[in-house]
Motif scaffolding. Structure first.
Motif, short mmCIF file in Angstrom:
data_model
loop_
_atom_site.label_atom_id
_atom_site.label_comp_id
_atom_site.label_asym_id
_atom_site.label_seq_id
_atom_site.Cartn_x
_atom_site.Cartn_y
_atom_site.Cartn_z
N THR A 39 0.83 -1.20 0.00
CA THR A 39 0.00 0.00 0.00
C THR A 39 0.87 1.25 0.00
O THR A 39 0.60 2.22 -0.73
CB THR A 39 -0.92 0.00 1.23
N ASP A 51 -5.85 -0.90 -4.80
CA ASP A 51 -5.34 -1.54 -3.58
C ASP A 51 -6.32 -2.61 -3.11
O ASP A 51 -7.34 -2.28 -2.52
CB ASP A 51 -5.12 -0.48 -2.49
N GLU A 52 -6.00 -3.84 -3.42
CA GLU A 52 -6.88 -4.98 -3.11
C GLU A 52 -8.32 -4.73 -3.56
O GLU A 52 -9.23 -4.77 -2.74
CB GLU A 52 -6.81 -5.29 -1.60
MG LIG Z 1 -2.23 -2.70 2.20
#
Ligand SMILES: [Mg+2]
Ligand SMILES: Nc1ncnc2c1ncn2[C@@H]1O[C@H](COP(=O)(O)OP(=O)(O)O)[C@@H](O)[C@H]1O
Lengths: 240, 379
Positions: free
Chosen positions: A57, A178-179
């Motif tokens: 991240t 992010d995911e």
């Molecule tokens: Mg993360």
């Protein structure tokens, strides 16, 4: 092709050199990124994997300009973004980067149309022009018929598609995810991955995606592993 | 302006909070309006008083009369233009609740001494020619539906009996804040009808040629009558009227204290509401910033919410206060000066905006300073 070699590819779309990021928590400091190098060509689709807390991240945030490195450089289309002022970085971000989060991060009191319109309110576009752009973006993610729906009236997959439309509506060259499927069931996840893949191939977006999901990672052109603050290996995948 | 929708949508997010916050502003500004109207009721008339007028009364008490013979002595003093004998009549019209001031006066010099009243010449000479005549203020006439020629019965209190007066004229104000809730009757009529009033007056209104004479006259008049059976106390008319207000306590201090507490409470309530509502949306502010919303815009969005509450709530409160005040002074004590001027409304709106600003500014700054990465991690 993605490269981790610091000396190669000066003409890269995104070029990261000797990136260091240290977080201080009280007296202890955590070296999250330790001299990371990366070159990315325009239109590439990269997946980042790695253990939780490895700095995935953090890397996305630095490339997207919502955080600044302690040292090292980030160059996007020849522009050094690591040395921009905070307000210049804010402006740069709104023009060049679209963010897609695990939790979608929609504004609950705004409907799908209004959520997607948010980035456009910062531009000089008039109401009619904004409407056109928003409709195009929602059409692209297949939600043209859900414009008046509020986030709570949508499924998780639909919410993420609204978020993708919002990330796209300014036509940025870079998408940072992010995911993006971390909070979705398998079926919705597959839908979202299909959509992101299409954006990469048809719209030629540069896509950087963090994921824990090997199935999602397979959709990328390459998968990079982040370990101990550096990218350790690149697995080239067969196209498709 | 295009961001107004976001401000508005955020405010309506929690209906209960919306109504309570609007209600807090509404109640506080309503109270502000009423307090200002009360203040006006007590003090506004005093502001309208000319500076060249003095009041001479008995040093012992206002209840004790002065000899009529003082009139000529005061008139002879340098700098004195008119001396007008006056008496407080205190009659009751139908019911004690219908309170209004009645002054028994001598007509000579009155019009020149009290230029703040707009008095019709013909009506005034009718008053001068009718010993049972009276003049009434426009507000009073409207309140009771009186017209010229009507006969007004008053039940005497200090001066017992059933009195009747003919309305000879209706006067208006020549400037703002003139008390038009009063009645003037003839001193001569009172002095003739009541044996113990013969040769007695309640007080003298004195008009100086110029304000420069006022201070000298005070000591000269009181000096002239010192060591006499009826010693005098002379004051500028403004001070004299303030004395009446002070008899009821320090009204200004009470009004300011009550108003201050109300506004302070409003600040605490709305300030903590704003702080809470901004903190709840930490990740949303971070999202907006990620999308490219700059620091000043975020600051403005939060302050916008605070102002929105303040303007709507404040307008409702002030509107209700105007409505309430337009129905008149409920106690009947403050007469026609229980009013709200456009200036007062403007002051109220300014106050509500300042309160909105103070309540919103700290949460706004904290939203502005929020670092995106920290805020997103907290989710
Ligand atoms: Mg993360
Ligand atoms: N804003 C921050 N303040 C302090 N520590 C942080 C912050 N962001 C990340 N970290 C720390 O840096 C490390 C990497 O975090 P992150 O990039 O979120 O990892 P990943 O996304 O790979 O799980 C973690 O140990 C995390 O606790």
């Amino acid at each position: 092709m993605v490269s981790l070699n610091p000396s190669s590819a000066d003409n890269a779309h995104i070029s990261v050199r000797e990136l260091h990021k240290i977080y201080k928590r009280g007296s202890e400091s955590i070296d999250v990124l330790r001299g990371l190098n990366l070159n990315i060509q325009a239109g590439e689709f990269l997946a980042f994997m790695g253990p939780s807390g490895s700095g995935k991240t953090t890397l996305l945030n630095l490339i997207g300009g919502i955080d600044v490195p302690n040292s090292g450089t980030i160059t996007v289309d020849g522009q050094r973004i690591d040395s921009l002022s905070s307000s210049a970085l804010t402006r740069w971000r709104s023009r060049h980067v679209g963010f897609i989060f695990q939790m979608f991060n929609l504004i609950p009191v705004l409907n799908a149309f209004e959520n997607v319109e948010m980035p456009l309110l910062l531009t000089r576009l008039n109401k009619a022009q904004r409407r056109k752009h928003v409709e195009t973006a929602l059409d692209l993610v297949g939600l043209a018929d859900r414009m008046k729906h509020y986030p709570r009236q949508l499924s998780g997959g639909q919410e993420q598609r609204v978020a993708i439309a919002r990330a796209l509506v300014n036509d940025p060259s870079i998408l940072l995810c992010d995911e993006p499927t971390g909070d979705l069931d398998r079926e919705s996840a597959n839908e979202i991955m299909g959509l992101i893949q299409r954006l990469s191939s048809e719209q030629n977006k540069t896509v950087l995606m963090v994921t824990h999901d090997p199935v999602a990672a397979k959709c990328a052109d390459s998968v990079l592993h982040l370990e101990k603050g550096v990218l350790v290996e690149a697995i080239a995948q067969a196209q498709g | 302006m295009k961001f107004l929708h976001l401000v508005y949508a955020n405010i309506l997010r929690k209906k209960m909070r919306f109504f309570l916050t609007i209600g807090s502003f509404g109640v506080a500004l309503f109270l502000f309006g009423i307090l200002v109207a009360i203040h006006n009721g007590f003090y506004q008339g005093i502001d309208a008083v000319e500076d060249n007028r003095l009041v001479v009364r008995n040093k012992t008490s206002l209840m004790v009369f002065l000899p009529y013979s003082y009139k000529a002595k005061i008139e002879a003093m340098e700098g004195v233009e008119y001396v007008i004998p006056s008496v407080w009549f205190a009659g009751v019209y139908q019911d004690r609740k219908n309170f209004f001031s009645q002054f028994a006066i001598e007509t000579a010099g009155w019009v020149e001494t009290y230029p703040e009243y707009a008095i019709d010449k013909d009506q005034w000479s009718a008053f001068e020619n009718d010993r049972q005549g009276c003049m009434v203020g426009r507000a009073l006439a409207e309140k009771f539906g009186w017209e010229i020629g009507d006969r007004i019965p008053l039940e005497g209190t200090i001066f017992p009996g059933a009195w009747e007066f003919n309305i000879c004229g209706i006067f208006e104000g020549n400037k703002k804040n003139v008390d038009l809730n009063q009645m003037w009757i003839r001193y001569e009529y009172l002095a003739e009808s009541i044996p113990f009033m013969k040769g007695q007056v309640g007080w003298y209104a004195v008009k100086a040629i110029h304000t420069d004479y006022v201070n000298g006259l005070i000591s000269r008049i009181d000096g002239e009558f010192s060591n006499s059976p009826a010693e005098t106390k002379t004051e500028p008319e403004k001070i004299w009227m303030l004395g009446f207000v002070k008899q009821m306590g320090n009204i200004k201090l009470i009004l300011i204290s009550v108003g201050g507490v109300v506004i302070f409470t409003l600040l605490l309530v709305t300030g903590s509401t704003m702080a809470m509502s901004v903190r709840e949306r930490t990740s949303e502010w971070a999202t907006l910033k990620t999308l490219g919303y700059g620091d000043t815009l975020v600051l403005g969005l939060v302050l916008g919410e605070s102002f929105f509450y303040a303007i709507i709530g404040g307008a409702i409160g002030l509107g209700l206060a105007c409505l309430f005040v337009s129905k008149g002074d409920p106690t009947g004590m403050m007469g026609g000066l229980f009013t709200l001027s456009p200036d007062n409304i403007f002051a109220g709106l300014t106050l509500t905006l300042i309160t909105g600003f103070i309540a919103g500014v700290l949460p706004a700054i904290s939203a502005m300073k929020l670092r995106i990465v920290d805020a997103l991690r907290r989710v």
